[in-house]
Design an enzyme around this catalytic site. Structure first.
Site, short mmCIF file in Angstrom:
data_model
loop_
_atom_site.label_atom_id
_atom_site.label_comp_id
_atom_site.label_asym_id
_atom_site.label_seq_id
_atom_site.Cartn_x
_atom_site.Cartn_y
_atom_site.Cartn_z
N GLU A 123 118.25 124.15 27.18
CA GLU A 123 117.91 125.27 26.30
C GLU A 123 116.44 125.64 26.53
O GLU A 123 115.53 124.89 26.17
CB GLU A 123 118.12 124.88 24.84
CG GLU A 123 117.71 125.97 23.86
CD GLU A 123 117.76 125.52 22.40
OE1 GLU A 123 116.99 126.07 21.59
OE2 GLU A 123 118.55 124.61 22.07
N ARG A 148 109.83 130.89 23.41
CA ARG A 148 108.54 130.64 22.73
C ARG A 148 107.37 130.89 23.67
O ARG A 148 106.22 130.76 23.25
CB ARG A 148 108.48 129.20 22.21
CG ARG A 148 109.56 128.89 21.19
CD ARG A 148 109.42 127.47 20.68
NE ARG A 148 110.52 127.10 19.77
CZ ARG A 148 110.63 125.93 19.16
NH1 ARG A 148 109.70 125.00 19.36
NH2 ARG A 148 111.65 125.68 18.38
N THR A 164 115.75 129.89 20.42
CA THR A 164 114.84 130.63 19.54
C THR A 164 115.15 132.13 19.59
O THR A 164 114.25 132.97 19.64
CB THR A 164 113.36 130.37 19.89
OG1 THR A 164 113.17 128.99 20.21
CG2 THR A 164 112.46 130.67 18.70
N LYS A 184 124.09 124.70 15.02
CA LYS A 184 122.85 123.96 15.17
C LYS A 184 122.36 123.59 13.78
O LYS A 184 122.37 124.43 12.87
CB LYS A 184 121.81 124.85 15.88
CG LYS A 184 120.41 124.25 15.97
CD LYS A 184 119.50 125.18 16.75
CE LYS A 184 118.09 124.63 16.87
NZ LYS A 184 117.25 125.41 17.78
#
Length: 215
Positions: free
Chosen positions: A47, A51, A75, A135
């Site tokens: 993943e 960011r 994200t 998640k």
């Protein structure tokens, strides 16, 4: 309604390894080397979080240059990011929360979504949208393994990939739970190793993580 999530392709990714590396990369070049090192250690799914400015280029490079890896995006906060991540070649997409707009974006895409939840109300909303793989974020700060154990009888259909604050010290607590499919972790790609270009350490840590067993 679980088909709304594209459960089968997502589950195929999440069940092939007990730990999904969650990484922030400085460049596409670093991402390619990192993905190769992780895959060599037995953790092909990765993943790459949005960011850093390099994230989308990194996903694109890993998808194109590392066939043994499964590049995912993390994200993801809105439909525009979802679309950009899918266009870059993400095989799966992870969001820290669950919003109607991101769910709708996922419904129009072939790329499976793993949305986040950390409360009973969020879990109920996810179920209403046909989502049963979630998640759990931020895992340690939101109640940890004890929380997941306590809600299992109330939400028997939901299975989790906990992420946030998980390390070699507590990963076993999560993987021992029947409602945990795998965990997300950054310890397999430590920043100091990446800065030093020490991908042998990454492969070693990945191999150790790959040897862990989910219940």
């Amino acid at each position: 309604m679980a088909e709304a999530q594209k459960t089968e392709p997502l589950l195929a990714i999440l069940t092939r390894q007990p730990v999904i590396p969650v990484v922030a990369v400085a460049s596409a070049k670093e991402a390619v080397s990192l993905a190769r090192a992780l895959a060599a250690g037995g953790l092909p799914a990765i993943e790459i979080t949005l960011r850093t400015p390099a994230a989308l280029d990194a996903i694109r490079a890993v998808a194109a240059e590392v066939p043994e890896a499964i590049a995912g995006a993390g994200t993801i906060l809105n439909p525009a990011q979802f679309a950009a991540a899918a266009e870059a070649g993400s095989r799966f997409i992870v969001s820290p929360g669950t919003t109607t707009s991101v769910i709708e974006a996922a419904s129009d895409s072939d790329v499976p979504l793993l949305p986040g939840a950390a409360s009973a109300s969020e879990l109920m909303r996810a179920l209403e949208s046909g989502y049963e793989l979630l998640k759990f974020f931020p895992a340690e700060q939101a109640g940890g393994a004890a929380f997941l154990k306590s809600i299992a009888p109330v939400f028997p259909a939901i299975r989790f990939c906990p992420t946030g604050g998980i390390s070699t010290k507590n990963v076993g607590d999560y993987l021992a739970l029947p409602n945990v499919v795998c965990v997300g972790g950054s310890w397999v790609a430590p920043k100091d190793a990446l800065s030093a270009g020490d991908f042998e350490t990454v492969t070693r840590l990945a191999r150790e993580a790959a040897a862990l067993k989910a219940r």
